[in-house]
Write a protein that holds these residues in place. Sequence first.
Motif, mmCIF file in Angstrom:
data_model
loop_
_atom_site.group_PDB
_atom_site.id
_atom_site.type_symbol
_atom_site.label_atom_id
_atom_site.label_comp_id
_atom_site.label_asym_id
_atom_site.label_seq_id
_atom_site.Cartn_x
_atom_site.Cartn_y
_atom_site.Cartn_z
ATOM 1 N N UNK A 276 0.812 -1.207 0.000
ATOM 2 C CA UNK A 276 0.000 0.000 0.000
ATOM 3 C C UNK A 276 0.849 1.261 0.000
ATOM 4 N N UNK A 277 2.156 1.123 -0.171
ATOM 5 C CA UNK A 277 3.083 2.263 -0.172
ATOM 6 C C UNK A 277 2.994 3.042 1.129
ATOM 7 N N UNK A 278 2.818 2.325 2.231
ATOM 8 C CA UNK A 278 2.789 2.926 3.552
ATOM 9 C C UNK A 278 4.119 2.609 4.224
ATOM 10 N N UNK A 279 4.768 3.584 4.847
ATOM 11 C CA UNK A 279 6.070 3.301 5.439
ATOM 12 C C UNK A 279 5.994 2.323 6.597
ATOM 13 N N UNK A 280 7.056 1.536 6.747
ATOM 14 C CA UNK A 280 7.193 0.674 7.909
ATOM 15 C C UNK A 280 7.191 1.521 9.182
ATOM 16 N N UNK A 281 7.808 2.694 9.112
ATOM 17 C CA UNK A 281 7.842 3.610 10.253
ATOM 18 C C UNK A 281 8.487 4.913 9.851
ATOM 19 N N UNK A 282 8.347 5.905 10.698
ATOM 20 C CA UNK A 282 8.994 7.193 10.435
ATOM 21 C C UNK A 282 9.212 7.930 11.748
ATOM 22 N N UNK A 283 10.204 8.809 11.750
ATOM 23 C CA UNK A 283 10.425 9.709 12.874
ATOM 24 C C UNK A 283 10.577 11.118 12.325
ATOM 25 N N UNK A 284 9.932 12.065 12.976
ATOM 26 C CA UNK A 284 10.012 13.475 12.614
ATOM 27 C C UNK A 284 10.839 14.161 13.692
ATOM 28 N N UNK A 285 11.929 14.803 13.293
ATOM 29 C CA UNK A 285 12.920 15.294 14.234
ATOM 30 C C UNK A 285 13.112 16.792 14.108
ATOM 31 N N UNK A 286 14.059 17.319 14.875
ATOM 32 C CA UNK A 286 14.419 18.729 14.777
ATOM 33 C C UNK A 286 13.793 19.558 15.879
ATOM 34 N N UNK A 287 14.471 20.635 16.243
ATOM 35 C CA UNK A 287 13.984 21.517 17.314
ATOM 36 C C UNK A 287 13.105 22.638 16.785
ATOM 37 N N UNK A 288 13.193 22.919 15.485
ATOM 38 C CA UNK A 288 12.365 23.967 14.884
ATOM 39 C C UNK A 288 11.807 23.471 13.561
ATOM 40 N N UNK A 289 10.722 24.071 13.123
ATOM 41 C CA UNK A 289 10.124 23.740 11.840
ATOM 42 C C UNK A 289 10.443 24.814 10.813
ATOM 43 N N UNK A 290 10.414 24.437 9.546
ATOM 44 C CA UNK A 290 10.557 25.433 8.494
ATOM 45 C C UNK A 290 9.164 25.970 8.133
ATOM 46 N N UNK A 291 9.131 27.143 7.574
ATOM 47 C CA UNK A 291 7.863 27.766 7.204
ATOM 48 C C UNK A 291 7.556 27.520 5.735
#
Length: 255
Positions: free
Chosen positions: A23-38
Amino acid sequence: MNPSLVTLLLFLSLKFLARAAMAAIPTGNVCLGTTNYTSNSQYEQNLNQLLQSLQANVPVSGGFNSTTLGTSPDQVFGLGLCRGDVKTTECTKCISNSTSEILRLCPGSKEAIAWYDTCIVRYSDSNFFGTVDGYRGGLLNTQNVSDVTSFREALGTLMRDLSSTAPYNPLMYASGQAVYADFFTFYGLVQCTRDLDAPQCEVCLENLIQKIPSCCSDKLGGQIISGSCFLRFEDSRFFTPSTTTAQPPSPPSSS
């Protein structure tokens, strides 16, 4: 990377893994970083171009590519890796899916990693090339093995053999099989991202092997992942057998 912001993967049954890949769904993911981009920022523009570059270059460069775009503070570092046994067409499909999905999974994140069944994609605003990433999570088969002692011994031997071979393979990949309780066969593979050198790959894989008891103790299958390497074992063959096997270099001869 800020460890407090790392979301570890849930321990799930490998029965869902095949469905996820289809289904093209990832096995897993992590979203990292202390700040986000705009939105519409220079960082976002660089990130989009970097992901497009990985999409175009990973399949045609032997299943791995690492690249960077822009200048500080908007510089982006990224890599894509396909599993060592997959064909170019399958690699192309996986990288195409993952470079699109990672933005949906981690909107605004300046760092992210997404794992699929046959590839991984990673990007960051910090240079992570040549640095061993730590354990991120695992999945397991819920079925127990029939002979614990025999299985532990066979799995340990297989993982040690694969982890000593992969660092010296051009793809930093190794797969194989083993038998426990005299007649039950199981299969395993390991792989590192090719921004690491051989000793770093060995360290990365050893770190994951040490997580097997806490992740997948005495189960018929398991997968343990990091941003720099991964390992997997199952009671059915899930990879294309290798036609050649690389061996560690021989020690220098004495005079």
